[in-house]
Scaffold this motif. Structure first.
Motif, PDB file in Angstrom:
ATOM      1  N   GLU A   1       4.689  14.904  22.496  1.00 16.56           N
ATOM      2  CA  GLU A   1       5.463  15.050  21.263  1.00 16.56           C
ATOM      3  C   GLU A   1       6.944  14.808  21.509  1.00 16.56           C
ATOM      4  OE1 GLU A   1       5.067  16.417  17.843  1.00 16.56           O
ATOM      5  OE2 GLU A   1       3.286  15.220  18.301  1.00 16.56           O
TER       6      GLU A   1
ATOM      7  N   GLN B   1       9.130  11.325  20.331  1.00 10.39           N
ATOM      8  CA  GLN B   1       9.720  11.581  19.035  1.00 10.39           C
ATOM      9  C   GLN B   1      10.487  10.385  18.468  1.00 10.39           C
ATOM     10  OE1 GLN B   1      11.662  15.269  19.781  1.00 10.39           O
ATOM     11  NE2 GLN B   1       9.947  16.264  18.788  1.00 10.39           N
TER      12      GLN B   1
ATOM     13  N   SER C   1      15.243  21.491  17.402  1.00 14.29           N
ATOM     14  CA  SER C   1      14.156  21.135  16.506  1.00 14.29           C
ATOM     15  C   SER C   1      14.123  22.155  15.370  1.00 14.29           C
ATOM     16  CB  SER C   1      12.844  21.151  17.293  1.00 14.29           C
ATOM     17  OG  SER C   1      11.775  20.909  16.422  1.00 14.29           O
TER      18      SER C   1
ATOM     19  N   ASN D   1      14.359  16.731  14.446  1.00 13.88           N
ATOM     20  CA  ASN D   1      14.668  16.855  15.871  1.00 13.88           C
ATOM     21  C   ASN D   1      15.948  16.090  16.173  1.00 13.88           C
ATOM     22  OD1 ASN D   1      12.127  18.150  16.602  1.00 13.88           O
ATOM     23  ND2 ASN D   1      11.224  16.167  16.093  1.00 13.88           N
TER      24      ASN D   1
END
Lengths: 1030, 455
Positions: free
Chosen positions: A108, A112, A862, A871
């Motif tokens: 993740e 991003q 985040s 983010n």
């Protein structure tokens, strides 16, 4: 009486959790869930309490007769204490048991901002991780180092990269020719081979920062390692299909502050009235002033001159308006477009699982006619073929093609050079036809100077193509010999193939009659391993795990370069079209390393952990007598919070300590005498580096200690590490006086120490149902010191040089210290001028600054609000300097807005003093022409005036995601839908006057820090991403 | 099988006597051509950087590291020459041995002429573990290399052909190699002739009087002139020929003499100057070490013709014309006869070697007609040595000729440097022997300490 409880444990998505532990509270009675998450336990009574736990999830307690038992939902514990990490040799360990510092970046966080190169996604996210690149094109090779430079060899500091247990070096694959400053041909950056791994296939990257963590990997991991785990298959609710698609645009945002007020001229040509004038070719206005590269000419004031006329490819018949073409550099570039499409399928059952993915990336880079496309395919499969044997296989394949990658550096054929040499009064369109009329493929349009190659010729004719394919894969079997004894057998392969061509057309500056080179490269590395593991709980408090393993590494590299200088038929790029026979050089290498290693892990009461490792390597590259070397490591960890039963807001405290040694070998063929290849037929020369039949392996010794603490219900985490690493007996080329016949010798010499600290703070700043704000701050600092150099040359050793800036290691200095000429200064610090009114030449080079920053930091935030997630990643470096050759040249040529001093007056009186004959100083009063002053003050060799503070702060990543809620998707086959807008490198704060302070020189096949030579613009990226789960 | 794995598949471990010869010839010739253009031309007023307001080699502003490049390349190639010598001895091939001895003498002579005392006996012994070679005096170096040249001449065997790769200088013509050896022998004897105890002139006349035993170059075709074909790797040292004349103008001294003689070499060497309107004004240079601003020169002065360094081209190592000028000097000094004939041969050959033709009546010019002086011989020899490594400068140091104009703007009190500094690396990497070398040098390590033969 006994009560039988049955149930199922699932995660929040409803997927079963095999292997979760169900414990009858207060007893040692327990079971684990099977592959479907089901369990069945007999407990004392129906009132018994079950503790259900699973690594990485929050533990819950539930009554044995609770109806919810049929589907127990475990929530993921984001601050899980017992986080499992992948350590050396792929061994999964609980984080708390580790005696060394590591950091894991999950998929993740990594993806991003959808990086085209997975390593870019790590920038700023791991304390102590440093990535430098030269900004040399779409593939942009990256040098990844951890905890400073251990080696005096600038290429000897790369971290090892391990993909699913396959060690792959992060070597760059440049053309290997030419230095970045005016070499015979410019280096071309073909990227790191390993950067082709599909970011979308990566589950996590674990950064093992020091030798303590990597001692088991042996010699190559002395500089730390990045352990990449690719995604494996999972049982899934739906079809198990995930599709991601993104499109992004690259836009250049930062340019040098070019001036468009004055045009071409040397600043030394004047008409009868003593005023500057311009004339393309000689005319009634005066001598030709149109062949200089400088812009010291007349101001754009509406006047008219004889200028270049593209219609006649020469001097215009009439005078035309003297005007600037303000877009004559920027217009050359275009908006880059990258599209990435990935599809993956996965599924599994209790016997095994499988994941397969295919990805396609298409890149059109910001420079016209450059870019690449990449196809990736991966399969990750495992299967329990019998009760005792499980097999596992991962194959990552990728194929990358490019018709053209840019030449880099400061050299005629590089576009960066053109950007410097382009003059304000020259229209870019004049170059566009490329060839002079009737002279196609023979003579480029090159109206102003033979040094300045036509930019469209560079982009469309002087091409560098690449076709490459790579496989990183392994096959392994885990065999349970008895309940305590496991055997892992694994063989892994990393191989790539690259075909490259370099075309140079007729009339290009370096090769009047053209040039063609074909390079054919093949690399293969096979690792075969076994690992035997014995686990035993000796008593309730004491358990033991012992592993022993072995590795056979076989490395082969084949490279053949064939070139012809001078082509019979212009524009035909074939070896058979050479005026002369092709020159062929081979660069083949072979290497074998055999190893045996052992690991013993002890744990006491689950709060004291000790690991001891030892490894012995036998390397083919070392002299026979010294080719075997052993090195140990010890890691310990103490969970003080458990030992002393902490209570209240202080939840967790771990102390760790590690000591490790790692031996290292070297490149092949240094132990005996060979003659260098020479281009004359049946010829050779004596090499300039003296072989050494007696050297010993390098030894890196490191100590590391640190703490990890958590406060306030685990909402605030802190991790701090201090370390010291000393590398001695470095096998490096040491300079010898050439009167020995050799300019350098392979010696064991030099000792370099790195000390540093790394801090990471993680906090859930706000943690409510409506808003979750998590924040991570990383900070690191490294002190590098050269403790010792070879006997007899205890003075200094050159690490590398670019332009006139030299990286010199001196005892007491650093490995990234930049030396060069500065100014001569009077006792009170003023610049001393010579009698000609120009800054005086100093006789000796001096220390100017250090390429390494004082510290580096990253700040990640985040925010989750409902279905939106924002983010933002900021990172920066503080301190350090960078020498800019581009700044020197632009200034020498009067092309920056900062070069206006004295231009209207026609003279400069430099601010400084003159040394009188009697030893006193008096004010400099001499008038000099501005071009003369700039030429001297910012001369190329003046590293002081052309160096800048390398500090910067960057908005590295920004993304806004929207997750469609399950409710919205309820009546569709779509299980998950996520859209995001993302950006990378969106803003930069820096004093650096050229494009990007994050730069280094790509010098041959070395990235030289702190030196900028012919930088290219580096774009900001804006994109849109879509992710669908079916 | 580790040893097998660690055996380099690319490079060879064994050589023949001919393996190194072409890289040596090309490596030295290209270095010498480069140094000639970047050092000798400036010191000897052939050309000068322009614009150049202050400093610069033409004003005798000599940088500390000026000798670094030759120090490096000469020793690097000496290591190759020594290996060639060893391989020739091992193969008992006396022609290759004599050739290696010849190159060795030539390179050591240039080195000692540049610096004075140099590592000689202990040079290039890194492989034997000697990382700190001691220096030898110049006298000893000359004694040794002259003996080597004597021996080389003796061991040539014209009946034995050179069997290894075709050499790029004389294409395996042993007779020419022998002439090269003896021509070099004469150059080096003349170099030390100020030292009367060496009896150099006597030895020179003995050589001149016995051409059977000491054959030397007899025409330009035989000269040690490397034909650079343009076929890789035998290509011009100037990768970008335009760099050869980038910010360079011909010096007034050099061009004015040629103008005086209406010399046919001018169009080959240089371009014509232009006035402010772009009209040709013939060949016109800039005075070396000029004082004042460059704006005083209201014309675009002559610069080099880049054809000289564009493939194919020639690199002059030891031309026949030099041999004739040596003979002319020996005669002029009264040791032999025929000074005028040798002078004329030398002048004609010097013109020929650049590809020009001697115009009718060239020697009728009173400035060219032989007047019996050493000054005139040395002036013409200066042009014969155009583009021959450092030879113009070495000969100037020996004779003070030709007389070069001096200016106010010159540094070092207008005195021509007598040597170069040792590279600063020597002080770092071989400091003890460096200190001892200063005793042998007999003066400070600067540009004004004279070497042994410079009396």
């Amino acid at each position: 009486q006994q009560f039988n409880a049955k149930g199922k444990v699932v995660d929040q998505a409803g997927l079963p959790l095999p292997g979760a532990t169900i414990l009858e509270k207060g007893t040692s009675n327990g079971v684990v869930t099977d592959f479907n998450g089901d369990f069945n336990i007999d407990v004392a009574s129906q009132d018994a309490i079950l503790e259900i736990s699973f690594l990485g999830f929050e533990t819950i307690e539930i009554s044995a007769n609770d109806p919810d038992l049929s589907e127990v939902n475990l929530a993921e514990d984001e601050n899980a204490l017992n986080e499992v990490v992948v350590t050396a040799l792929g061994i999964k360990r609980e984080e708390k048991k580790l005696g060394f510092s590591q950091a894991t970046v999950g998929s993740e966080k990594l993806s991003q901002a959808v990086p085209t190169n997975w390593s870019s996604g790590l920038k700023g996210k791991v304390a102590g991780l440093n990535i430098i690149s030269s900004g040399s094109g779409p593939l942009n090779s990256q040098q990844i180092t951890l905890r400073g430079n251990n080696s005096l060899n600038p290429n000897g500091n790369n971290a090892l990269i391990v993909v699913d247990g396959v060690p792959v070096s992060s070597e760059m694959t440049t053309s290997g020719s030419g230095s970045a400053y005016g070499g015979s041909d410019s280096p071309i950056d073909y990227g790191n081979a390993i950067s082709d791994l599909n970011t979308d296939d990566i589950e996590s990257v674990t950064v093992l920062k020091g030798p303590g963590a990597t001692a088991l990997y042996g010699s190559r991991a002395a500089n730390g390692a990045l352990i990449i785990t690719t995604k494996s298959g999972k049982q899934s609710k739906g079809l198990g299909v995930t599709y991601t698609s993104s499109v992004s645009l690259d836009v250049i945002q930062r340019w040098p502050d070019w001036q468009y007020e004055y045009g071409q001229g040397t600043g030394k040509s004047f008409d009868e009235n003593g005023d500057p004038y311009y004339s393309y070719g000689s005319s009634e206005d005066g001598n030709n002033t149109g062949s200089t590269s400088s812009a010291w000419g007349p101001r754009f004031d509406g006047q008219q001159y004889f200028q270049y006329d593209p219609a006649v490819e020469g001097q215009g018949a009439e005078r035309t308006l003297w005007r600037p073409y303000k877009d004559n550099r920027k217009a050359f570039w275009r908006t880059g477009v990258t599209s990435i499409n990935n599809i993956s399928l996965q599924g599994g059952n209790e016997k095994g699982s499988m994941r397969a993915s295919v990805g396609y990336t298409d890149n059109e880079w910001i420079m016209p006619n450059t870019g690449y496309d990449r196809m990736t395919a991966s399969v990750n499969a495992n299967y329990q073929i019998s009760d005792k044997i499980k097999i596992n296989s991962v194959i990552n394949y990728n194929n990358r093609n490019s018709d053209n990658l840019p030449s880099t550096g400061y050299n005629n054929g590089s576009i960066a050079y053109f950007m410097i040499f382009q003059n304000p009064n020259v229209d870019l369109d004049w170059y566009r036809p490329i060839w002079e009329e009737g002279q196609e493929q023979i003579q480029q349009i090159q109206p102003f100077s033979s040094f300045i190659d036509n930019p469209y010729l560079i982009a469309y004719e002087a091409t560098n193509s690449l076709a490459s394919s790579q496989i990183v894969g392994n096959l392994s079997a885990t065999i349970e010999l008895n309940p305590n004894l496991n055997l892992l057998l694994r063989t892994s392969l990393n191989t790539y193939n690259q075909d490259r061509e370099q075309h140079r057309p007729y009339s290009i500056n370096r090769f009047a009659r053209g040039y063609f080179e074909a390079q054919d490269i093949w690399k293969q590395e096979v690792n075969s391993d076994f690992l035997l593991t014995y686990d035993k709980e000796i008593s309730k408090d004491f358990s033991l795990s012992v592993s022993a393993g072995g590795n056979l590494r076989d490395y082969q590299y084949r490279r053949t370069d064939a070139s012809v200088e001078g082509l019979v038929v212009p524009g035909v790029y074939k070896l058979a079209n050479g005026i002369n026979a092709p020159i062929i050089n081979t660069y083949d290498r072979n290497k074998k390393v055999n190893s045996l290693y052992g690991l013993a892990s002890f744990s006491f009461k689950d709060f004291i952990f000790v690991d001891i490792t030892g490894r012995n390597d036998w390397s083919s590259t070392l002299p026979k007598a010294n080719n075997s070397f052993f090195y140990p490591s010890v890691n310990t960890s103490f969970i003080l919070s458990d030992m002393f039963n902490f209570e209240g807001d202080f939840n967790y405290l771990k102390y760790r300590f590690s000591f490790a040694q790692v031996g290292n070998d070297t490149d092949p063929y240094k132990t005996s005498k060979y003659y260098s290849q020479n281009a004359f037929p049946s010829s050779a020369t004596v090499p300039t580096t003296l072989y050494n039949p007696n050297f010993k392996p390098e030894i890196t010794t490191s100590y590391e200690t640190g703490v990890e603490t958590r406060f306030f219900g685990n909402r605030l985490k802190f991790d701090g590490t201090v370390y010291q690493t000393i590398t001695k007996n470095q096998i490096i080329s040491v300079p010898l006086d050439i009167t020995t016949g050799y300019s350098s010798g392979v010696l064991n010499s030099g000792e370099v120490r790195n000390r540093g600290m790394e801090l990471t703070f993680t906090g859930k700043v706000i943690n409510t149902d409506k808003l979750r704000w998590t924040s991570t701050l990383t900070w690191s600092k490294n002190w590098n010191e050269v403790l010792e150099l070879a006997d007899g040359i205890d003075n200094q050793q050159e690490i590398g040089s670019g332009g006139q800036a030299t990286l010199l290691a001196k005892v007491g200095g650093t490995t990234t210290a930049i030396y060069g000429y500065g100014f001569v200064r009077s006792p009170d610090g003023r610049i001393v001028y010579d009698k000609g009114g120009l800054p005086a030449y100093p006789s000796e080079i001096e220390y100017i600054g250090d390429a390494s920053p004082d510290w580096e930091a990253g700040f990640y935030n985040s925010f989750q609000i409902g279905n939106f997630t924002l983010n933002a990643m900021l990172d920066g470096k503080y301190g350090g300097i960078i020498y800019s050759q581009t700044h020197h040249k632009l200034t020498q040529q009067g092309k920056l807005r900062s070069n206006f001093m004295g231009r209207e007056e026609g003279f400069i009186i430099g601010d400084g003093v003159v040394l009188n004959d009697d030893g006193t100083y008096s004010e400099n009063t001499k008038e000099v022409l501005p071009p003369d002053w700039y030429n001297r003050y910012y001369r190329r060799a003046n590293v002081e005036s052309n160096s800048f503070d390398a500090s910067y702060l960057k908005l590295r990543e920004l993304s806004i995601q929207y997750n469609f809620s399950k409710k919205l998707l309820k009546n569709t086959p779509i299980l998950g839908l996520n859209v995001s807008l993302f950006g990378r490198n969106l803003a930069t704060i820096s004093d650096f006057p050229i494009y990007d302070p994050e730069t280094a020189a790509l010098n041959g096949d070395t990235i030289l820090p702190g030196v900028e030579l012919g930088q290219m613009p580096s774009p900001a990226t804006y994109g849109f991403n879509l992710k669908v789960n079916l | 099988d580790f040893e097998e794995v660690n055996e380099d598949p690319n490079r060879i471990a064994q050589i023949s006597p001919g393996t190194l010869i072409n890289p040596i010839i090309y490596g030295l010739a290209s270095h010498n051509a480069d140094r000639s253009a970047s050092i000798t031309f400036d010191l000897m007023q052939v050309s000068l950087p322009f614009p150049s307001i202050s400093g610069g080699l033409h004003r005798y502003d000599v940088s500390q590291n000026i000798g670094n490049s030759s120090w490096y390349w000469y020793y690097r190639w000496l290591n190759n020459i020594d290996e060639m010598l060893e391989a020739s001895i091992a193969a008992e091939d006396e022609n290759y041995e004599a050739i290696a001895l010849t190159w060795r003498a030539m390179v050591f002579a240039n080195l000692t002429d540049l610096f004075g005392p140099i590592p000689f006996t202990e040079a290039t012994m890194g492989e034997e573990g000697n990382f700190y070679p001691a220096f030898d005096s110049q006298e000893f170096v000359y004694e040794s290399i002259l003996a080597d040249l004597e021996r080389a001449n003796e061991i040539y065997n014209l009946d034995e052909s050179m069997v290894y790769a075709d050499d790029i200088l004389f294409h395996n013509d042993v007779a020419k190699w022998q002439k090269f050896t003896n021509s070099l022998h004469m150059r080096l004897l003349l170099r030390i002739s100020n030292r009367s105890e060496t009896n150099a002139f006597q030895k020179l006349s003995a050589m001149i009087n016995n051409p059977e035993m000491y054959p030397v170059f007899e025409n330009t075709e035989e000269s040690a002139i490397l034909e650079v074909t343009g076929e890789t790797p035998n290509v011009s040292p100037w990768g970008r020929p335009q760099d050869f004349r980038l910010s360079v103008k011909i010096a007034e001294f050099f061009v004015d003499n040629l103008n005086q003689w209406e010399d046919p070499r001018r169009p080959i060497i240089e371009t014509m100057a232009q006035d402010a309107d772009g009209n040709s004004i013939g060949y016109k240079g800039i005075p070396s070490a000029y004082a004042g601003a460059e704006s005083q020169f209201e014309y675009n002065a002559s610069t080099f013709n880049i054809e000289q360094v564009t493939n194919p081209m020639e690199i002059f190592i030891l031309p026949y014309s030099e041999v004739e000028f040596i003979k002319a000097e020996v005669a002029q000094r009264g040791f032999t006869s025929g000074a005028e004939e040798h002078y004329r041969n030398g002048v004609e050959a010097a013109i020929e070697q650049l590809g020009a033709e001697v115009p009718a009546g060239y020697f009728d010019n009173p400035d060219v007609a032989y007047d019996g002086t050493l000054e005139q011989i040395m002036l013409q020899k200066y042009y014969a040595l155009y583009f021959v490594d450092y030879q113009q400068w070495f000969e100037y140091r020996r004779t003070g000729l030709p007389e070069l104009p001096t200016t106010e703007a010159m540094e070092n009190d207008g005195i021509m440097p007598s040597r170069f500094y040792y590279p600063s690396d020597v002080q770092i990497n071989n400091s003890e022997n460096y200190q001892k070398a200063l005793d042998l040098l007999g003066g400070p390590d600067d540009i004004n300490t004279k070497v042994w033969w410079d009396e």
